[in-house]
Design a protein around this motif. Structure first.
Motif, PDB file in Angstrom:
ATOM      1  N   LEU A 102      23.089  43.729  84.570  1.00 32.04           N
ATOM      2  CA  LEU A 102      23.906  42.575  84.943  1.00 32.04           C
ATOM      3  C   LEU A 102      25.074  43.044  85.804  1.00 32.04           C
ATOM      4  CD1 LEU A 102      23.944  40.929  81.398  1.00 32.04           C
ATOM      5  CD2 LEU A 102      22.682  40.092  83.390  1.00 32.04           C
ATOM      6  N   GLY A 103      24.940  42.860  87.089  1.00 32.41           N
ATOM      7  CA  GLY A 103      26.049  43.182  87.997  1.00 32.41           C
ATOM      8  C   GLY A 103      26.005  44.594  88.527  1.00 32.41           C
ATOM      9  N   ALA A 104      26.910  44.825  89.471  1.00 30.44           N
ATOM     10  CA  ALA A 104      26.890  46.073  90.231  1.00 30.44           C
ATOM     11  C   ALA A 104      27.225  47.299  89.381  1.00 30.44           C
ATOM     12  CB  ALA A 104      27.870  45.966  91.395  1.00 30.44           C
ATOM     13  N   VAL A 105      28.151  47.152  88.432  1.00 28.34           N
ATOM     14  CA  VAL A 105      28.546  48.327  87.637  1.00 28.34           C
ATOM     15  C   VAL A 105      27.361  48.830  86.827  1.00 28.34           C
ATOM     16  CG1 VAL A 105      30.029  49.133  85.739  1.00 28.34           C
ATOM     17  CG2 VAL A 105      30.994  47.755  87.575  1.00 28.34           C
ATOM     18  N   ALA A 106      26.661  47.907  86.175  1.00 25.86           N
ATOM     19  CA  ALA A 106      25.480  48.304  85.385  1.00 25.86           C
ATOM     20  C   ALA A 106      24.413  48.892  86.306  1.00 25.86           C
ATOM     21  CB  ALA A 106      24.931  47.104  84.619  1.00 25.86           C
ATOM     22  N   ALA A 107      24.157  48.210  87.418  1.00 23.43           N
ATOM     23  CA  ALA A 107      23.104  48.668  88.334  1.00 23.43           C
ATOM     24  C   ALA A 107      23.419  50.060  88.869  1.00 23.43           C
ATOM     25  CB  ALA A 107      22.967  47.682  89.487  1.00 23.43           C
ATOM     26  N   LYS A 108      24.648  50.243  89.316  1.00 19.43           N
ATOM     27  CA  LYS A 108      24.991  51.520  89.943  1.00 19.43           C
ATOM     28  C   LYS A 108      24.990  52.665  88.926  1.00 19.43           C
ATOM     29  CE  LYS A 108      27.395  49.353  93.717  1.00 19.43           C
ATOM     30  NZ  LYS A 108      28.640  49.020  94.390  1.00 19.43           N
ATOM     31  N   ASN A 109      25.408  52.358  87.705  1.00 19.34           N
ATOM     32  CA  ASN A 109      25.432  53.425  86.704  1.00 19.34           C
ATOM     33  C   ASN A 109      24.046  53.777  86.195  1.00 19.34           C
ATOM     34  OD1 ASN A 109      28.148  54.567  85.767  1.00 19.34           O
ATOM     35  ND2 ASN A 109      28.549  52.434  86.330  1.00 19.34           N
ATOM     36  N   LEU A 110      23.218  52.765  86.052  1.00 18.23           N
ATOM     37  CA  LEU A 110      21.869  53.058  85.558  1.00 18.23           C
ATOM     38  C   LEU A 110      21.030  53.718  86.637  1.00 18.23           C
ATOM     39  CD1 LEU A 110      21.233  49.782  83.524  1.00 18.23           C
ATOM     40  CD2 LEU A 110      21.486  52.070  82.578  1.00 18.23           C
ATOM     41  N   LEU A 111      21.117  53.192  87.851  1.00 15.73           N
ATOM     42  CA  LEU A 111      20.234  53.681  88.911  1.00 15.73           C
ATOM     43  C   LEU A 111      20.851  54.815  89.722  1.00 15.73           C
ATOM     44  CD1 LEU A 111      18.957  50.216  90.204  1.00 15.73           C
ATOM     45  CD2 LEU A 111      17.658  51.882  88.851  1.00 15.73           C
ATOM     46  N   LEU A 139      15.430  45.625  86.513  1.00 17.79           N
ATOM     47  CA  LEU A 139      15.719  44.634  87.539  1.00 17.79           C
ATOM     48  C   LEU A 139      17.226  44.368  87.534  1.00 17.79           C
ATOM     49  CD1 LEU A 139      13.584  42.025  88.768  1.00 17.79           C
ATOM     50  CD2 LEU A 139      15.505  40.971  87.634  1.00 17.79           C
ATOM     51  N   VAL A 140      17.763  44.156  88.706  1.00 14.75           N
ATOM     52  CA  VAL A 140      19.210  43.905  88.819  1.00 14.75           C
ATOM     53  C   VAL A 140      19.424  42.426  89.099  1.00 14.75           C
ATOM     54  CG1 VAL A 140      21.276  44.441  90.181  1.00 14.75           C
ATOM     55  CG2 VAL A 140      19.553  46.226  89.782  1.00 14.75           C
ATOM     56  N   THR A 141      20.373  41.827  88.403  1.00 11.87           N
ATOM     57  CA  THR A 141      20.758  40.459  88.765  1.00 11.87           C
ATOM     58  C   THR A 141      22.273  40.311  88.687  1.00 11.87           C
ATOM     59  OG1 THR A 141      20.203  38.130  88.543  1.00 11.87           O
ATOM     60  CG2 THR A 141      20.557  39.326  86.477  1.00 11.87           C
ATOM     61  N   TYR A 142      22.733  39.132  89.055  1.00 13.55           N
ATOM     62  CA  TYR A 142      24.177  38.903  89.068  1.00 13.55           C
ATOM     63  C   TYR A 142      24.749  38.888  87.654  1.00 13.55           C
ATOM     64  CZ  TYR A 142      23.683  37.694  93.960  1.00 13.55           C
ATOM     65  OH  TYR A 142      23.417  37.746  95.296  1.00 13.55           O
ATOM     66  N   HIS A 143      25.973  39.378  87.538  1.00 10.52           N
ATOM     67  CA  HIS A 143      26.681  39.337  86.256  1.00 10.52           C
ATOM     68  C   HIS A 143      27.067  37.884  85.960  1.00 10.52           C
ATOM     69  CE1 HIS A 143      29.667  40.046  83.181  1.00 10.52           C
ATOM     70  NE2 HIS A 143      29.280  41.309  83.129  1.00 10.52           N
ATOM     71  N   PRO A 144      26.902  37.446  84.686  1.00 12.44           N
ATOM     72  CA  PRO A 144      27.265  36.061  84.373  1.00 12.44           C
ATOM     73  C   PRO A 144      28.715  35.713  84.741  1.00 12.44           C
ATOM     74  CG  PRO A 144      26.156  37.087  82.508  1.00 12.44           C
ATOM     75  CD  PRO A 144      26.315  38.148  83.548  1.00 12.44           C
ATOM     76  N   ALA A 145      29.634  36.674  84.644  1.00 12.95           N
ATOM     77  CA  ALA A 145      31.034  36.375  85.001  1.00 12.95           C
ATOM     78  C   ALA A 145      31.129  36.049  86.497  1.00 12.95           C
ATOM     79  CB  ALA A 145      31.933  37.564  84.653  1.00 12.95           C
ATOM     80  N   TYR A 146      30.325  36.719  87.305  1.00 14.14           N
ATOM     81  CA  TYR A 146      30.296  36.431  88.737  1.00 14.14           C
ATOM     82  C   TYR A 146      29.699  35.038  88.965  1.00 14.14           C
ATOM     83  CZ  TYR A 146      28.728  36.593  93.589  1.00 14.14           C
ATOM     84  OH  TYR A 146      28.493  36.286  94.901  1.00 14.14           O
ATOM     85  N   LEU A 147      28.662  34.707  88.181  1.00 11.95           N
ATOM     86  CA  LEU A 147      28.029  33.385  88.327  1.00 11.95           C
ATOM     87  C   LEU A 147      28.984  32.266  87.926  1.00 11.95           C
ATOM     88  CD1 LEU A 147      24.468  34.198  86.929  1.00 11.95           C
ATOM     89  CD2 LEU A 147      25.156  33.978  89.330  1.00 11.95           C
ATOM     90  N   LEU A 148      29.906  32.570  86.990  1.00 20.19           N
ATOM     91  CA  LEU A 148      30.911  31.563  86.622  1.00 20.19           C
ATOM     92  C   LEU A 148      31.864  31.327  87.798  1.00 20.19           C
ATOM     93  CD1 LEU A 148      31.818  32.661  82.965  1.00 20.19           C
ATOM     94  CD2 LEU A 148      30.592  30.577  83.643  1.00 20.19           C
ATOM     95  N   ARG A 149      32.113  32.404  88.548  1.00 22.13           N
ATOM     96  CA  ARG A 149      33.023  32.264  89.710  1.00 22.13           C
ATOM     97  C   ARG A 149      32.302  31.651  90.900  1.00 22.13           C
ATOM     98  NH1 ARG A 149      34.404  37.474  88.012  1.00 22.13           N
ATOM     99  NH2 ARG A 149      33.304  38.469  89.739  1.00 22.13           N
ATOM    100  N   ASP A 150      31.019  31.927  91.036  1.00 28.50           N
ATOM    101  CA  ASP A 150      30.263  31.409  92.186  1.00 28.50           C
ATOM    102  C   ASP A 150      28.932  30.816  91.702  1.00 28.50           C
ATOM    103  OD1 ASP A 150      29.074  30.806  94.543  1.00 28.50           O
ATOM    104  OD2 ASP A 150      29.208  32.813  95.413  1.00 28.50           O
ATOM    105  N   PRO A 151      28.995  29.606  91.141  1.00 31.63           N
ATOM    106  CA  PRO A 151      27.796  29.008  90.527  1.00 31.63           C
ATOM    107  C   PRO A 151      26.647  28.803  91.513  1.00 31.63           C
ATOM    108  CG  PRO A 151      29.772  27.736  89.995  1.00 31.63           C
ATOM    109  CD  PRO A 151      30.175  28.728  91.039  1.00 31.63           C
ATOM    110  N   ARG A 152      26.943  28.831  92.824  1.00 41.27           N
ATOM    111  CA  ARG A 152      25.836  28.655  93.797  1.00 41.27           C
ATOM    112  C   ARG A 152      24.806  29.778  93.671  1.00 41.27           C
ATOM    113  NH1 ARG A 152      29.291  28.842  99.019  1.00 41.27           N
ATOM    114  NH2 ARG A 152      30.009  30.516  97.701  1.00 41.27           N
ATOM    115  N   GLN A 153      25.248  30.918  93.137  1.00 38.97           N
ATOM    116  CA  GLN A 153      24.320  32.063  93.024  1.00 38.97           C
ATOM    117  C   GLN A 153      23.401  31.976  91.805  1.00 38.97           C
ATOM    118  OE1 GLN A 153      24.043  34.002  95.497  1.00 38.97           O
ATOM    119  NE2 GLN A 153      25.894  33.279  96.532  1.00 38.97           N
TER     120      GLN A 153
END
Ligand code: URA
Length: 263
Positions: free
Chosen positions: A192-201, A223-237
């Motif tokens: 969920l989000g860039a921090v998780a993706a970058k650290n895992l991969l 699989l990488v997807t958007y962090h829910p906190a980001y989706l709260l800020r930008d619901p279009r995603q």
């Protein structure tokens, strides 16, 4: 006097040492376990960032290995015990509760977030605040429940003011996450989000480039997807995140419920 090791134990010990080396862990300490078993080999993750880290400095215990832990709750308990009342990085200073991880130990899906926020720190459980509510809705949209998945974070203590965890903090904590992943053995990890993706991969790329495709990761699919906190800020995603989750559902053969995902 140290006991000499039989060939099978030596082989087992060598494979464990290699396993930890692959995770970047080179130092080990001895941990008394139970009567009749002298020591158990554990990675000294507090030394992960030591300048003198080198395989040549690996201190191998001349010891008998404990019986392999085959049940997942006990294996997770051991990881939690190894973390202990952790002071390995500066994040411990602001912590109320260490947030280890929660969920079904036999989960097919493991969600990995960034680190606890205020609500998680207060409760000691990942994703229980607003972002957690959205994550729960995303999970229900997949036709399953929070109790069916396992949820953990890259760092287990709340960064001050919810800042992004720093590299050394992630590096110190993530070996424990890797061990949790290896115990749970999910079929799919959703970062969920860039921090998780970058650290895992161990990659550095934009979310747009990282998401929407499968990665092979530690004998599982990621699989990488958007962090829910980001989706709260930008619901279009949200519709993009839903596409990612549909990939997971297709991979696992999950049928979505008739109802469209809630906000
Ligand atoms: N954000 C995260 O990354 N993890 C949590 O547990 C809560 C919010």
């Amino acid at each position: 006097m140290p006991k000499s090791l039989d060939p099978q134990t030596k082989k087992h010990l060598a494979s464990r040492v290699n396993y930890y080396r692959e995770m970047g862990i080179y130092d080990f300490y001895r941990r008394p376990v139970e009567e009749g078993v002298e020591f158990v080999l554990q990675p000294a993750t507090e030394n992960l960032l030591a300048d003198n880290m080198s395989p040549a400095k690996t201190k191998l215990p001349a010891a008998t290995l404990p019986p392999a832990i085959s049940d997942k709750p006990s294996a997770l308990k051991l990881i939690r015990e190894d973390i202990g009342d952790c002071t390995r990085c500066r994040l411990h200073k602001g912590r109320t509760n260490l947030v280890f991880g929660v969920g079904n130990v036999n989960a097919d899906i493991m969600f990995v977030g960034e680190g606890p926020g205020a609500d998680e720190d207060a409760k000691g459980e990942p994703f229980v605040g607003r972002a957690g509510q959205l994550l729960n809705n995303m999970i229900s949209a997949m036709g399953i429940g929070r109790e069916d998945v396992y949820i953990a974070n890259v760092v287990k203590c709340r960064p001050p003011g919810n800042r992004t965890p720093e590299k050394d903090e992630c590096d110190t904590c993530s070996p424990f996450l890797m061990r949790q992943i290896d115990v749970i053995k999910p079929k799919v990890i959703v970062a969920l989000g860039a921090v998780a993706a970058k650290n895992l991969l161990a990659v550095s790329d934009s979310m747009a480039n990282l998401r929407g495709r499968w990665y092979d990761f530690r004998d599982t699919k990621l699989l990488v997807t958007y962090h829910p906190a980001y989706l709260l800020r930008d619901p279009r995603q949200k519709k993009e995140a839903w596409k990612d989750l549909q990939m997971v559902m297709k991979f696992l053969g999950l049928n979505p419920p008739a109802k469209a995902p809630q906000d």
